[in-house]
Write an enzyme that holds these catalytic residues in place. Structure first.
Site, PDB file in Angstrom:
ATOM      1  N   ARG A 178     -27.747 -74.984 -14.341  1.00  0.00           N
ATOM      2  CA  ARG A 178     -28.524 -74.167 -15.069  1.00  0.00           C
ATOM      3  C   ARG A 178     -27.727 -73.252 -15.879  1.00  0.00           C
ATOM      4  O   ARG A 178     -28.278 -72.667 -16.470  1.00  0.00           O
ATOM      5  CB  ARG A 178     -28.952 -73.610 -13.909  1.00  0.00           C
ATOM      6  CG  ARG A 178     -30.681 -74.585 -13.233  1.00  0.00           C
ATOM      7  CD  ARG A 178     -31.193 -74.173 -12.376  1.00  0.00           C
ATOM      8  NE  ARG A 178     -30.851 -74.610 -11.404  1.00  0.00           N
ATOM      9  CZ  ARG A 178     -31.821 -75.513 -10.769  1.00  0.00           C
ATOM     10  NH1 ARG A 178     -32.972 -74.376 -10.203  1.00  0.00           N
ATOM     11  NH2 ARG A 178     -32.002 -76.221  -9.834  1.00  0.00           N
ATOM     12  N   ASP A 231     -30.720 -76.474  -2.790  1.00  0.00           N
ATOM     13  CA  ASP A 231     -31.440 -76.810  -3.362  1.00  0.00           C
ATOM     14  C   ASP A 231     -30.678 -78.516  -3.312  1.00  0.00           C
ATOM     15  O   ASP A 231     -29.797 -78.932  -4.116  1.00  0.00           O
ATOM     16  CB  ASP A 231     -30.516 -75.952  -5.013  1.00  0.00           C
ATOM     17  CG  ASP A 231     -31.152 -76.603  -6.596  1.00  0.00           C
ATOM     18  OD1 ASP A 231     -32.048 -77.739  -5.721  1.00  0.00           O
ATOM     19  OD2 ASP A 231     -30.894 -76.418  -7.328  1.00  0.00           O
TER      20      ASP A 231
HETATM   21  P1  ADP Z   1     -25.284 -76.222 -11.400  1.00  0.00           P
HETATM   22  O1  ADP Z   1     -25.397 -75.359 -10.470  1.00  0.00           O
HETATM   23  O2  ADP Z   1     -25.430 -75.863 -13.112  1.00  0.00           O
HETATM   24  O3  ADP Z   1     -26.414 -77.209 -11.132  1.00  0.00           O
HETATM   25  P2  ADP Z   1     -23.697 -77.954 -10.156  1.00  0.00           P
HETATM   26  O4  ADP Z   1     -23.021 -77.290  -9.792  1.00  0.00           O
HETATM   27  O5  ADP Z   1     -24.318 -78.349  -9.736  1.00  0.00           O
HETATM   28  O6  ADP Z   1     -24.037 -76.949 -11.145  1.00  0.00           O
HETATM   29  O7  ADP Z   1     -22.906 -79.149 -11.423  1.00  0.00           O
HETATM   30  C1  ADP Z   1     -23.461 -79.508 -12.464  1.00  0.00           C
HETATM   31  C2  ADP Z   1     -22.792 -80.979 -12.944  1.00  0.00           C
HETATM   32  O8  ADP Z   1     -21.541 -81.034 -12.976  1.00  0.00           O
HETATM   33  C3  ADP Z   1     -22.961 -81.570 -11.162  1.00  0.00           C
HETATM   34  O9  ADP Z   1     -24.294 -82.669 -11.126  1.00  0.00           O
HETATM   35  C4  ADP Z   1     -21.896 -83.289 -11.025  1.00  0.00           C
HETATM   36  O10 ADP Z   1     -22.217 -83.902 -12.388  1.00  0.00           O
HETATM   37  C5  ADP Z   1     -21.312 -82.538 -12.032  1.00  0.00           C
HETATM   38  N1  ADP Z   1     -20.131 -81.163 -11.330  1.00  0.00           N
HETATM   39  C6  ADP Z   1     -20.068 -80.041 -10.554  1.00  0.00           C
HETATM   40  N2  ADP Z   1     -18.814 -79.975  -9.562  1.00  0.00           N
HETATM   41  C7  ADP Z   1     -18.186 -81.339  -9.855  1.00  0.00           C
HETATM   42  C8  ADP Z   1     -16.550 -81.527  -9.644  1.00  0.00           C
HETATM   43  N3  ADP Z   1     -16.091 -80.750  -8.504  1.00  0.00           N
HETATM   44  N4  ADP Z   1     -16.023 -82.756  -9.761  1.00  0.00           N
HETATM   45  C9  ADP Z   1     -16.947 -83.558 -10.511  1.00  0.00           C
HETATM   46  N5  ADP Z   1     -18.466 -82.758 -10.851  1.00  0.00           N
HETATM   47  C10 ADP Z   1     -18.514 -82.284 -11.078  1.00  0.00           C
HETATM   48 MG    MG Z   2     -26.576 -78.287  -9.656  1.00  0.00          MG
END
Ligand code: ADP
Ligand code: MG
Length: 489
Positions: A201, A319
């Site tokens: 997001r 979430d």
């Molecule tokens: P948002 O708040 O935008 O949803 P997220 O923290 O959920 O962000 O991260 C979005 C996507 O990025 C995750 O669904 C995953 O696929 C990838 N991702 C996030 N953090 C990591 C991590 N530490 N290692 C590998 N992939 C990650």
């Molecule tokens: Mg996320």
């Protein structure tokens, strides 16, 4: 009129200064809302400047008493950084510079103290404040002499230190909730970004390299500063660290003149999210049990309140979904994306609702959120809504469990009942009005572990929130699965 004797004046002064020391302070804080923070009793205001890429960068914040014990905060290193701890409201408001070195002020203080006692005995209050400064300064000097060499960033960041060492140092130094801000900033600014690995997001998630190690960098746009701040704040909640919660490394806000880059650095997991993993692979009974157990353990840790000075508040995720769970190399999982989490303050039974208006993902929203019967002022309600989402994640996971070569394809919950980007109204009709839930296949009854998983998810997604299991109960039931014979085979 009775004139106070010198001794009673001194006693009163000491009393005043101690009283001053035990109350919290208000300090300038770069990373805080309103640029102000408040310390706990015996905390300090912190002011620092550091040379980064040839430029002086300053950080100001509050220090907790435990961070002060960490020994890295109140000491300066030659030419590289200067740090100052001070003990009056907003005393860190001044801007520090590295050059030229300012001589340490010091030995004159006790004389000043004497003069104050003799010359202005009637101004008890103002001298009290002065003596307060003296007492603390004296304490800091004494402390300083305990250290042979000032602890500087070169030492802290010595070239053989990997992230694990730094994080380990941090937990043994007593600072508890995260790496010192300057270390976080130094790490963040020496990361080399490699490739995008996710889009959420709030912008992009990148894989980066720090001293040869992979790290994940979530980059927020300056529009989403509040979300960046909130997530960094939650990750730095004291005692949050857990093997099934994404390992937070650093937060950094870098102003390049025209816009601010907001980074959140965490451990990198190459398998990505559980959503990606289950799309790509099936899991064995043991693989499913390990994943389910680690998700339940992570959630139980989030939900648990730990009482004590180094305690942890209960936290609700808000979430939980397969895209917010990451799969580690060893087949366990961590809960990630804490940007929407809320903390419970049990002493006042209040909830620190984040200041942004983001709510969870509609597909995973509990029925009481969809039909607006949710009790916002009860923390229990938040935990119960998380459990509902956990049930849906378990369903996604169990479908991919392959027993004697049989498994289902990957699907999101309610894939067959709502459109691909469902509106709240779509979800409400299905989940609240028709009271439908994902299908639990009959063949799960013939495998003990899948039968238990099926029963568990039903007990997580009851319409009545009070009837749902707790995270701890789910964790205990899943941990017993590993003793089931067909899981081991
Ligand atoms: P948002 O708040 O935008 O949803 P997220 O923290 O959920 O962000 O991260 C979005 C996507 O990025 C995750 O669904 C995953 O696929 C990838 N991702 C996030 N953090 C990591 C991590 N530490 N290692 C590998 N992939 C990650
Ligand atoms: Mg996320």
């Amino acid at each position: 009129m009775v004139r106070p004797g010198k001794q009673s004046v001194e006693a009163a002064l000491i009393f005043l200064s101690v009283a001053q020391l035990t109350a919290g302070l208000r300090c300038v804080c770069h990373l805080c809302t309103n640029h102000t923070c408040e310390t706990a009793a015996d905390g300090a205001c912190w002011n620092s400047v550091m040379l980064i890429e040839g430029k002086e960068e300053s950080v100001k914040s509050c220090l907790s008493p435990s961070e002060m014990k960490g020994q890295v905060f109140c000491y300066s290193s030659r030419n590289v950084s200067k740090r100052n701890c001070c003990f009056t409201d907003f005393c860190n408001n001044e801007t520090l510079h590295l050059q030229p070195e300012r001589p340490l002020e010091g030995p004159g203080w006790s004389r000043l103290q004497l003069a104050a006692v003799i010359l202005v005995p009637s101004c008890l209050m103002s001298v009290g404040v002065l003596l307060g400064v003296v007492v603390v300064q004296g304490h800091c000097w004494a402390h300083k002499q305990d250290l042979e060499e000032p602890l500087d960033d070169q030492m802290l960041m010595s070239s053989d230190k990997c992230l694990k060492d730094l994080i380990c140092d941090m937990s043994t130094s007593g600072s508890g909730s995260g790496l010192p801000l300057l270390v976080q900033r130094t790490i963040a600014r020496t990361i080399v970004l490699q490739e995008t690995i996710g889009k959420g997001r709030f912008g992009e998630v990148w894989r980066g390299k720090w001293r040869g190690e992979d790290v994940a960098v979530k980059i927020f746009s300056s529009r989403d500063e509040r979300s960046w701040f909130r997530e960094a704040e939650i990750y730095q909640t004291i005692m949050l660290r857990h093997e099934n919660i994404l390992g937070f490394i650093a937060a950094d806000n870098k102003d390049n003149g025209s816009w601010t880059q907001l980074w959140l650095v965490s451990e990198y997991h190459e398998h990505g999210s559980l959503y990606d993993y289950l799309n790509r692979y099936t899991v064995s009974l043991e693989g499913m049990t390990v994943l389910a157990l680690s998700i339940a353990s992570g959630l139980a840790h989030l939900h648990m309140e730990i009482i004590g000075t180094q305690g942890k508040p209960a936290i609700s995720h808000r979430d939980l979904k397969s895209k917010n769970v990451l799969v580690k190399k060893n087949g366990t999982a961590v809960i990630a994306d804490l940007g929407l989490a809320v903390k419970h303050d049990s002493s006042t039974d209040s909830i620190d609702i984040p200041s942004n208006h983001r709510v969870g993902t509609k597909r995973y929203m509990a029925p009481e959120i969809l039909d607006e019967s949710f009790h916002m002022n009860s923390f229990e309600s938040f935990k119960r809504a998380d459990i509902y989402s956990l049930g849906l994640v378990f369903w996604e996971l169990a479908r991919r469990c392959s027993v004697r070569g049989l498994h289902e394809d990957f699907q999101l919950p309610y894939y067959d009942l709502v459109p691909s980007d469902p509106a709240i109204e779509d979800m409400r009709k299905v989940v609240c009005d028709q009271k439908l839930r994902p299908n639990v296949p009959n063949q799960w009854q013939s495998c003990e572990a899948l039968r238990v998983m099926g029963k568990l998810m039903r007990e997580c997604w009851y319409a009545n929130p009070a009837a749902r299991l707790t995270a701890l109960r789910v964790k205990k039931t899943v941990s017993q699965l590993s003793f089931i014979k067909d899981v081991k085979d």
